[in-house]
Scaffold this motif. Structure first.
Motif, PDB file in Angstrom:
ATOM      1  N   LEU A 207       0.822  -1.209   0.000  1.00 53.39           N
ATOM      2  CA  LEU A 207       0.000   0.000   0.000  1.00 53.39           C
ATOM      3  C   LEU A 207       0.857   1.261   0.000  1.00 53.39           C
ATOM      4  N   ILE A 208       1.941   1.242   0.772  1.00 51.56           N
ATOM      5  CA  ILE A 208       2.844   2.393   0.799  1.00 51.56           C
ATOM      6  C   ILE A 208       3.483   2.604  -0.573  1.00 51.56           C
ATOM      7  N   GLY A 209       3.900   1.499  -1.218  1.00 50.52           N
ATOM      8  CA  GLY A 209       4.501   1.597  -2.539  1.00 50.52           C
ATOM      9  C   GLY A 209       3.544   2.174  -3.570  1.00 50.52           C
ATOM     10  N   ILE A 210       2.290   1.684  -3.557  1.00 49.96           N
ATOM     11  CA  ILE A 210       1.287   2.195  -4.485  1.00 49.96           C
ATOM     12  C   ILE A 210       0.974   3.664  -4.184  1.00 49.96           C
ATOM     13  N   GLY A 211       0.852   3.990  -2.896  1.00 51.34           N
ATOM     14  CA  GLY A 211       0.569   5.362  -2.505  1.00 51.34           C
ATOM     15  C   GLY A 211       1.663   6.318  -2.945  1.00 51.34           C
ATOM     16  N   TYR A 212       2.923   5.905  -2.789  1.00 51.16           N
ATOM     17  CA  TYR A 212       4.053   6.738  -3.210  1.00 51.16           C
ATOM     18  C   TYR A 212       4.012   6.968  -4.718  1.00 51.16           C
ATOM     19  N   PHE A 213       3.731   5.908  -5.475  1.00 45.71           N
ATOM     20  CA  PHE A 213       3.642   6.004  -6.931  1.00 45.71           C
ATOM     21  C   PHE A 213       2.540   6.978  -7.337  1.00 45.71           C
ATOM     22  N   LEU A 214       1.388   6.915  -6.662  1.00 47.81           N
ATOM     23  CA  LEU A 214       0.273   7.800  -6.992  1.00 47.81           C
ATOM     24  C   LEU A 214       0.593   9.255  -6.660  1.00 47.81           C
ATOM     25  N   VAL A 215       1.253   9.479  -5.547  1.00 38.32           N
ATOM     26  CA  VAL A 215       1.594  10.846  -5.151  1.00 38.32           C
ATOM     27  C   VAL A 215       2.566  11.466  -6.155  1.00 38.32           C
ATOM     28  N   VAL A 216       3.573  10.698  -6.563  1.00 36.20           N
ATOM     29  CA  VAL A 216       4.535  11.196  -7.546  1.00 36.20           C
ATOM     30  C   VAL A 216       3.840  11.548  -8.851  1.00 36.20           C
ATOM     31  N   ASN A 217       2.959  10.655  -9.313  1.00 33.13           N
ATOM     32  CA  ASN A 217       2.257  10.918 -10.573  1.00 33.13           C
ATOM     33  C   ASN A 217       1.269  12.072 -10.439  1.00 33.13           C
ATOM     34  N   PHE A 218       0.678  12.225  -9.265  1.00 34.39           N
ATOM     35  CA  PHE A 218      -0.243  13.333  -9.041  1.00 34.39           C
ATOM     36  C   PHE A 218       0.489  14.665  -9.152  1.00 34.39           C
ATOM     37  N   ARG A 219       1.688  14.732  -8.608  1.00 34.88           N
ATOM     38  CA  ARG A 219       2.471  15.968  -8.671  1.00 34.88           C
ATOM     39  C   ARG A 219       2.876  16.273 -10.115  1.00 34.88           C
ATOM     40  N   ILE A 220       3.147  15.226 -10.884  1.00 37.22           N
ATOM     41  CA  ILE A 220       3.491  15.430 -12.301  1.00 37.22           C
ATOM     42  C   ILE A 220       2.284  15.951 -13.075  1.00 37.22           C
ATOM     43  N   VAL A 221       1.124  15.336 -12.812  1.00 42.40           N
ATOM     44  CA  VAL A 221      -0.100  15.692 -13.542  1.00 42.40           C
ATOM     45  C   VAL A 221      -0.533  17.126 -13.224  1.00 42.40           C
ATOM     46  N   THR A 222      -0.372  17.549 -11.974  1.00 39.75           N
ATOM     47  CA  THR A 222      -0.783  18.914 -11.598  1.00 39.75           C
ATOM     48  C   THR A 222       0.049  19.971 -12.305  1.00 39.75           C
TER      49      THR A 222
END
Length: 216
Positions: A86-101
């Motif tokens: 869950l931590i790994g998936i969460g980290y991946f999503l946060v990184v991609n969210f920052r890129i998308v914004t």
């Protein structure tokens, strides 16, 4: 112990509140005992398992404490595996969210909308997966697939859980003194109660019983 009248109800209420406070303190202690990083997940999973036993009729506090301690030890490794994923998936999503914004234009807005939807789904899966773990005995990867399936299949219950969590948040915001003694235990009790409705509906849909293999 009184068995009738207002004294009996008062005794039951005090006993219930004591149970919540004791389990909360155990959650804090077990989390610290695991140096927080590897302690918080098994402490949380153990509390879900214990609350499920409580909702199924187990009211003796000493027995619930034993159930909690046993669950903490037995599920220590398996629960931490889930936590790491869950931590790994969460980290991946946060990184991609920052890129998308940072993406401009219509394409950026579309990607942002998709990312928000994915992150909401992820949050619901995180909310459900420990309840699935507490209810079923499954192969490791099936905890994730089952959590996704339940999240998608019962959206109204998921929305109800979110509303309930928000209301609890408001209560603890108004009365912060309750948080150290009841914050986690009350929250997990509420989520366990909500998930019990989902598992009951799923069992009725599948034609299964609580005594079926694979159910704790």
């Amino acid at each position: 112990m009184p068995t009738h009248g207002w004294k009996a109800k008062l005794y039951q209420f005090v006993e219930f509140v004591t149970m919540l406070a004791v389990l909360q303190l155990m959650w804090i202690g077990m989390t610290i005992m695991g140096l927080v990083i590897v302690g918080i997940t098994p402490a949380t999973v153990g509390l879900f398992i214990t609350m499920r036993k409580r909702l199924r009729g187990q009211e003796d506090l000493k027995t619930l404490v034993k159930i909690y301690w046993k669950a903490y030890k037995e599920e220590f490794i398996a629960s931490n595996k889930i936590g790491l994923v869950l931590i790994g998936i969460g980290y991946f999503l946060v990184v991609n969210f920052r890129i998308v914004t940072a993406m401009p234009g219509t394409a950026g807005l579309a990607m942002l909308t998709i990312m928000v939807m994915i992150m909401v789904l992820y949050a619901l899966i995180v909310m459900n997966i420990f309840q699935v773990f507490a209810h079923y005995e499954l192969p490791f990867t099936r905890y994730f697939s089952t959590s996704v399936l339940l999240t998608i299949s019962f959206p109204l219950q998921g929305a109800g859980s979110i509303v309930g969590l928000y209301l609890l948040y408001r209560v603890f915001l108004i009365i912060p003194g309750l948080l150290p003694f009841f914050g986690i235990s009350v929250t997990i009790l509420f989520l366990t109660w909500m998930s019990s409705k989902i598992f009951k509906m799923k069992g009725e849909m599948d034609g299964t019983l609580e005594t079926e293999n694979g159910i704790r």
